[in-house]
Every structure is written in C-alpha cells, then in structure tokens.
Design an enzyme around this catalytic site. Structure first.
Site, PDB file in Angstrom:
ATOM      1  N   THR A 174       0.744  -1.123   0.176  1.00 42.81           N
ATOM      2  CA  THR A 174      -0.219  -0.142  -0.126  1.00 42.81           C
ATOM      3  C   THR A 174       0.660   1.201   0.077  1.00 42.81           C
ATOM      4  O   THR A 174       0.469   2.051  -0.755  1.00 42.81           O
ATOM      5  CB  THR A 174      -1.037   0.159   1.416  1.00 42.81           C
ATOM      6  OG1 THR A 174      -0.951  -1.291   1.603  1.00 42.81           O
ATOM      7  CG2 THR A 174      -2.019   1.010   1.084  1.00 42.81           C
ATOM      8  N   GLY A 214       3.913   1.669  -0.643  1.00 44.34           N
ATOM      9  CA  GLY A 214       4.839   1.749  -1.742  1.00 44.34           C
ATOM     10  C   GLY A 214       4.043   2.431  -3.052  1.00 44.34           C
ATOM     11  O   GLY A 214       4.650   3.150  -3.822  1.00 44.34           O
ATOM     12  N   ARG A 218       8.336  -8.740  -3.865  1.00 40.94           N
ATOM     13  CA  ARG A 218       8.021 -10.049  -3.906  1.00 40.94           C
ATOM     14  C   ARG A 218       7.698 -10.392  -5.111  1.00 40.94           C
ATOM     15  O   ARG A 218       8.059 -11.677  -5.785  1.00 40.94           O
ATOM     16  CB  ARG A 218       7.420 -10.691  -2.707  1.00 40.94           C
ATOM     17  CG  ARG A 218       8.431 -11.198  -1.573  1.00 40.94           C
ATOM     18  CD  ARG A 218       7.558 -11.951  -0.479  1.00 40.94           C
ATOM     19  NE  ARG A 218       6.421 -11.116  -0.003  1.00 40.94           N
ATOM     20  CZ  ARG A 218       6.168 -11.053   1.196  1.00 40.94           C
ATOM     21  NH1 ARG A 218       6.700 -11.794   2.065  1.00 40.94           N
ATOM     22  NH2 ARG A 218       5.399 -10.136   1.477  1.00 40.94           N
ATOM     23  N   GLU A 278      10.686   9.649   9.008  1.00 38.71           N
ATOM     24  CA  GLU A 278       9.627  10.661   9.416  1.00 38.71           C
ATOM     25  C   GLU A 278       8.391   9.577   9.393  1.00 38.71           C
ATOM     26  O   GLU A 278       7.317   9.533  10.457  1.00 38.71           O
ATOM     27  CB  GLU A 278       9.424  11.606   8.631  1.00 38.71           C
ATOM     28  CG  GLU A 278       8.310  12.434   9.010  1.00 38.71           C
ATOM     29  CD  GLU A 278       8.541  13.260  10.521  1.00 38.71           C
ATOM     30  OE1 GLU A 278       7.753  12.489  11.446  1.00 38.71           O
ATOM     31  OE2 GLU A 278       9.114  14.120  10.635  1.00 38.71           O
ATOM     32  N   GLY A 309       2.496   8.100  11.164  1.00 37.78           N
ATOM     33  CA  GLY A 309       2.271   8.367   9.556  1.00 37.78           C
ATOM     34  C   GLY A 309       2.733   9.732   9.057  1.00 37.78           C
ATOM     35  O   GLY A 309       3.885   9.887   8.911  1.00 37.78           O
ATOM     36  N   LYS A 369       6.613   2.869  18.152  1.00 40.40           N
ATOM     37  CA  LYS A 369       6.963   4.337  17.915  1.00 40.40           C
ATOM     38  C   LYS A 369       7.496   5.314  19.003  1.00 40.40           C
ATOM     39  O   LYS A 369       8.116   6.242  18.950  1.00 40.40           O
ATOM     40  CB  LYS A 369       5.776   4.915  17.439  1.00 40.40           C
ATOM     41  CG  LYS A 369       5.181   4.104  16.041  1.00 40.40           C
ATOM     42  CD  LYS A 369       3.690   4.151  16.111  1.00 40.40           C
ATOM     43  CE  LYS A 369       3.141   3.801  14.655  1.00 40.40           C
ATOM     44  NZ  LYS A 369       1.628   3.887  14.591  1.00 40.40           N
TER      45      LYS A 369
END
Lengths: 429, 429
Positions: free
Chosen positions: B14, B16, B46, B131, B136, B207
């Site tokens: 998603t 990428g 993959r 970042e 996100g 995180k």
C-alpha cells in the site's frame, strides 16, 4: 565540538530577554543537538541602562543597531526590534548584504518585505529564517516548508492571534460582551493598550500572508489579504452559533481555488466537531490540508517570551546544523505572482446576524432582500427583544457565492428596520 | 534545475504504491520545492506479476531486494518492506555501507536497530530518515528533532496507534464492547486479521521508543518500554470514565523524572479538557512539553498510503535539499544510555476497576487492601449487578506511587470476591 555559532542580538524586550534566558538555561543541550554551541556575542537595544533581569555585561554592547550587521565576531544576527520598516529592515538588509544569517520574529517586516529579503539571502548564500514570526512557538513554518512539502496544499488556515482567541473564548465561557472582555484582557496584559493590530485582524493577516506564500509557492502579498476582526462580535452571536453547533473563532484562511488564491482573516463559525473549536485561551493552531497527507494540525502557544524564544533558537539550531535553504520553501524567483481572487466568487455557507427594530414587516424585508440576491436560507432564528428593545435575527445560508450575500446586505443598507450594521461571518466547511 | 535525486524503492505494498502515486501526481511541485526532481529509477518487491494499479514498466525491476543498495543509478533507497530484521535490515545495512541515503517507514526496525543504523549512516556521511515510522503523515520526528530542538523536553506522549483509537472512540460513541468493535474494525480493514501488534500496544511502543530517543537524547531502547493494550477495556470503563470527566485513550508516554526515564504504553484516562480527549477515529496526535515552548501538539492521519507516502517523500525532499543531519537529532555516540526507571516510583492518580461477586464484605476487602498498601481513595463508584450477576467497583486514587497500587492489587490476587483481573489505568495529569 566544532566552533560555536556566534549571535548578535538586536532588541532586548520580552522576547530578546527570553532568547538570552533560553540559551543560558539549555546551553549544553543545544550544543549536543546543534553539533556546536550557540553563543550570544553582541547585543543592541534602545536603552542600555534598563534592568532586564539578565546579566548583559558578558556581551559586547553596540549602540548603533545597524552596526550589528558588521560585527566581526557574529555569524548570525537575530532581530527582535519589530516594525515593518525602520531599524529592523535596515538591519535585515545590511546583515544579508554582509553575507550573514538573519533570524527574526518580525511578521510585519516579512509580510511586507519578505520577497526582497529572500532574494538578498539567496544572493549572499545566507540563511533567512522567521519561524517565530508565525504562531509563536509552534513550528508551523517548518511544518509547511518541510513536513508537508510533498503535498499540494488546498487550504491552510488557523487561529493566528492569541489575543483574539483569548477574548472570544472568554466571551464564550462567560457570556460577556466584547468591550468588557477586551478591557479585562488589557488589564491582564493579554492585549495591548492599542489593540488595533490584534483585534482588527492585521496581525493575523501578516502571519497568514507568510504561511500562504510557503504553502502555495506564491510571493508573499500582504496587500492581498482581506481582513476584518472581532470588534463587532457580540455575546448573542456566540450564543446563536452555539445553538447551531458552532463556536466563533478568528481564522486566517488561504485557499487555492479555480478563481485564484483567497487570503482572508475573519471571524468564522467553526463546527464543534472541528479541532479548532476546542482551542481556547491564547493558544494558536494551524491546519494544513494536503492532497496526500490529509489534514495536519499544529497547536501550541502563539506568543510569550518562552515560546517565541523557542522558535528563534530552533532557527539558530537549523543554521548551526547547516540545515537551511530558501526561506519560502523555494527560490524567490520561483515564487509565483498572483492576482488576488475576488471574494465574491467564493462559495460558502454564511451566518448573518441582523439587529432590527421590533416592528411588523422587518423579517419580510430581510427575507425579500435575500431572495432577490439569490441567497438560500438554511435556518433562521429570531429571539425576543434585547434590553434596548431591538430584536436579533440570525440567519444561516445554504452554500452559495459570497457575492450574493454582499448583494443582499447592499439592498438592506440604510433600511430603517436595521439597528447598526449586520454581522456577516463565514462558516468553516 | 540540478540533477534529480534518484530513488530505488523496495516494497510495493500500500505505502509503496502511495509513494509512486504521490511522486507522479506532485512531481513538478516537488521539483520546485526540493530544488531538483525526485525520480524513482528502480523497484523491487516479492511478486513482480501482481497488479498494483500503477505503471511499473518505466522502472528497472530488481529481483534481489538487497541488490538495490548497489544499484548504480540510485542515490537513495526507500525501504517499505517492513519487519524488524530480515530483508529490510539487510537492505538498510548494505545501503548505508554503500554510502547511500536510506529512508524507511519501518518503526520496528528503527526501534530495534536504530542506533546501529545511525552509526552506520554517520560513518558513511549518508542520510538516515524515518519520519513515516512514527504517526504516519504527521511531521512529529521533525517537530521534535528540529521544531522543539531548543527545549529540554519533560514529556512526550500521544495517540500513536490509529487502530486502537478507532476502536476506543467507536466503543465510546456506541457504548459497545471491545470484541464486537474489533471484529467490525477488522471487517472494515481498520484492523489486521492478527491485531496483536496494534491492540497490545507493541506498535505504539515501537513508535514511542523512537520519539523518546529524539526527545531525550537517549539511545533508542525498545526493550525498556512497558506496554499493555486495550484488550481488557470494557464499555463500562468508558462509561465510568465519562462520568468522572475523562475519555479513555491508548497513550504512549515517555517522561523524564528524578527516577530516570519512564517509557510506557497503556490505556489512560484523559481529562475531557485535554486536546487528546477530542482525537477520535484513526487519527494520531503527539504532545511534547518543552521547558520554554510549553505544550506543542501535532495531529493528523497516523496511517494510510497517502499520509505515509507524504512523510516518506518529505524525507526525500530534505535529502534533495541537503537539509539533513544525525537521525536521532544528535550524533549516535552522544546519545545517552539509560537504565530504565522503575514504574513503581512513578507518582500518578490511578483508575482501578474491579469486577466482583455480589456479596457482603467485598467492598470492605478492597478498601482494606488499598489502605494497607497506602493507597488513598479519591472517589469510588459501585454500580448495580451486570447481566451475569457480577458488580463493578471503579476507584480513582489520589496521587501516589504506582508501587502502592500494585501492592494493593497483589494483596487482592486470588481473592474469591474478584471475578477476573482488575483493570488498572493511569490518569493523564
């Protein structure tokens, strides 16, 4: 540890004192983060004798502020004098011409002369930074210039003036009127004795023009910002807005549209579900809407010596690290020049409050004016008489061009039914 | 326009796909802001055959992901494979060893191997940026590393997991229980089919360890984060909290104290007056408290292809501009190593909810255990029997060391009066 970044500081008011105290207090930490110490070497201010609560004897005192630009020991000049022109601008020009970095909290100067100064900085290969000029301690210039840099920005908007937000949220909490709360804010030091710049939206307009330039890649154009303030907001507006599910905030909004770039500062109705509706007191908050990131919100203290000093020193750390580039996110010559968009073309829902005389036919007159201008009414509230016998009529329109609302108000101008000016506010979508 | 920054992209899930779409869509704007174009030149994933909805034929396809590190045409590798070790880590190591920049959204890898990778980046003089690994699209790493860099940070905390916040705010809005809402979130794609990493707080802990390192100048130490999740929060907890003026949020908190550095992820009671109480749905929000700037809040979308791609490309723009330095805000060797603080020393108010049998003496037993452990009770609510006949007792304590609450619960362990485990949550001060 490499050699220190040496600072010449112009202006020793609240913020100037804050910068000295911050560098004193967090000195070792700053050196670890910046990779080298940040040291103040020279200072200048109007009154040498004044006690500022910090030891100034360790710094070279320079009487002529403009001479700081040529102080041999300094790498960067920090300007905290204020004023769009005069000594601040003279200092900025000479500092950049001398090839030194320049850091400022001066929103008026950047709003008026930002483009010229950005060109000078680029020509000299010097840093020009002004994080503290917008929203105090909140790193919102960095957030737009870098954090949201991958996005086309549709809108940037926010609460940019702490004084106005303090007054509006106090009016809201206590049901009081503007003049009374302003007087109290002045007594508490939250508002200036001449509060015009704050309450008429000029301060917010300065900040908005800077944000807008960075967000949209346009030349800063303070003259294109349409601004009005909070002087005419009454307690009843806040109550009506609340009944309709809104809170009133003074917002600066810059918005890209097929009609061009809208830049405006006005009191707005903000839906209670929106995070800005929950921003109270002197806090500032800025929202940027990007085409990939969605809605980003930055919130914090918009003024005060500590927060403002934090932003000034953050700029210095960037410079010490060598992490800086074009001031407005792209080279000055790449910034587009825009004719301002016509507000009349903007489509929005509106709130209009009329104060009217309590007699037959007033409502019909207002409704007819709205109809003739093509304004579609979504809701209307009429409340019983005020102490002076006048009556309030609050209208919320469906979405439509602002031109139509302006036309309706024009039709009603001079009507014997109206007491004073109608209050027109936009509704944040 | 100088030469482009050339990217090799590993991982075409998603995020990428989002990075490719973003660079396609905002390409000219990015070049203006970055000073040069950003171009993807090579990709690896993959499954070459899978349709990803974007034209991949213009990029060189590399079968062996690790070989991207040595792809001659690329200046920077973007890793979006995921997983703390395996191919992601191998790629990070070889890329940095080859002296190329490395950008990743991989929180697990940075939490576990961030220090090693930061050292490798510094040795090579290459950029290491992540970042997108925290919150996100929100530029919170930049906010701490740069925006708040002038401040000593007392606390950094926030809503770091969108899935948990989505579930908690849905439970809150609809009065439903955890299991039911989780199932619905899974059906809607807001929660993974194996949701452990999210709902048990591990994702948030990854995180938090990254934020904590940057805020406090310490080595990232995921192993020191104490984490529990939201599995045991019931609808009644949310109702009790609401009655007391709180909302429940899963917070990651890192806090400097005389006892050392506390790092923890737990469901917390957040006062409704706090901005985090108004963060609903999958939104993330992070607060940093600095000694000069005060409270800064950063809020936005914590996941999703668009926001995550926005953060990845923001890192690339920094690299294209040459505006990057040590990944954790200071050189890796300057990061302090910390023994984790003992949670027992932490002083706070607590919420403890017991599910008990409906018989004489239960309340006395709980009250005695609290008294014996030195826990002072601020308020107690007991509600009538649940459908299964059990009774809820919710207690809020005065501020005290967490050790005392733990002792009280230890005393009650195995008591015949209790049905299941008590639920202990901290109250955000």
């Amino acid at each position: 540890m490499t050699k220190p970044l040496r600072i010449a500081l112009a202006g020793l008011g609240t913020v100037g004192g804050g910068v000295i105290r911050l560098i004193d207090a967090n000195n070792a930490l700053i050196a670890r983060r910046a990779g080298r110490p940040i040291e103040i070497v020279a200072i200048s201010a109007r009154d040498r004798a004044k006690d500022r609560g910090v030891d100034l004897s360790r710094f070279a005192w320079v009487d002529d502020t403009t001479a700081l630009a040529h102080h041999d020991d300094a790498d960067v000049v920090v300007e905290l004098i204020g004023g769009s022109d005069g000594p601040a601008l003279a200092l900025a020009r000479s500092t950049l011409a001398a090839g030194k970095g320049f850091v400022t909290a001066n929103k008026a100067m950047i709003a008026h002369h930002g483009l010229e100064l950005a060109r000078a900085a680029e020509k000299a290969g010097a840093a020009l930074k002004f994080e503290a000029a917008v929203a105090g301690g909140i790193p919102v210039i960095k957030g737009l210039r870098e954090g949201a840099a991958a996005n086309e920005i549709a809108r940037v908007y926010g609460i940019l003036n702490g004084t106005c937000n303090f007054i509006l949220s106090k009016m809201e909490a206590e049901g009081r009127d503007f003049a009374e709360v302003l007087a109290e804010a002045q007594a508490l030091g939250f508002a200036e004795s001449d509060p015009t710049f704050d309450i008429d939206g000029i301060d917010a307009a300065h900040k908005l023009s800077i944000l807008s330039s960075i967000a949209f890649g346009t030349q800063p154009a303070f003259g294109d910002v349409v601004a009005s303030g909070i002087r005419h907001v009454i307690a009843a507006d806040i109550a009506e807005a609340a009944a309709l599910g809104y809170r009133i905030r003074l917002l600066g909004i810059a918005e890209d549209s097929p009609h061009g770039l809208f830049q405006r500062v006005h009191p707005h109705l903000v839906p209670v579900s929106h995070p800005l509706a929950h921003v109270t007191g002197a806090t500032n908050a800025v929202v940027a809407e990007g085409n990939f990131v969605g809605r980003l919100l930055f919130q914090g203290a918009g003024a005060g010596d500590g927060p403002t000093a934090s932003a000034v020193v953050a700029d210095l750390i960037d410079i010490a690290r060598g992490e800086f580039g074009p001031a407005f996110a792209m080279p000055a010559d790449a910034l587009a020049s825009h004719a301002p968009a016509d507000s009349g073309d903007r489509r929005a829902r509106a709130y209009v409050r009329f104060t009217v005389t309590d007699k037959v036919g007033v409502l019909a007159e207002i409704a007819a004016a709205m109809r003739d201008a093509g304004v579609s009414i979504e809701s209307l509230i009429q409340r019983g008489a005020m102490p002076d016998g006048s009556v309030l009529v609050a209208i919320v329109t469906h979405e439509g061009p602002e031109r139509s609302v302006a036309q309706a108000l024009e039709k009603l101008r001079g009507s014997q039914s109206l007491v004073g000016q109608p209050m027109w506010m936009h509704i944040l979508s």
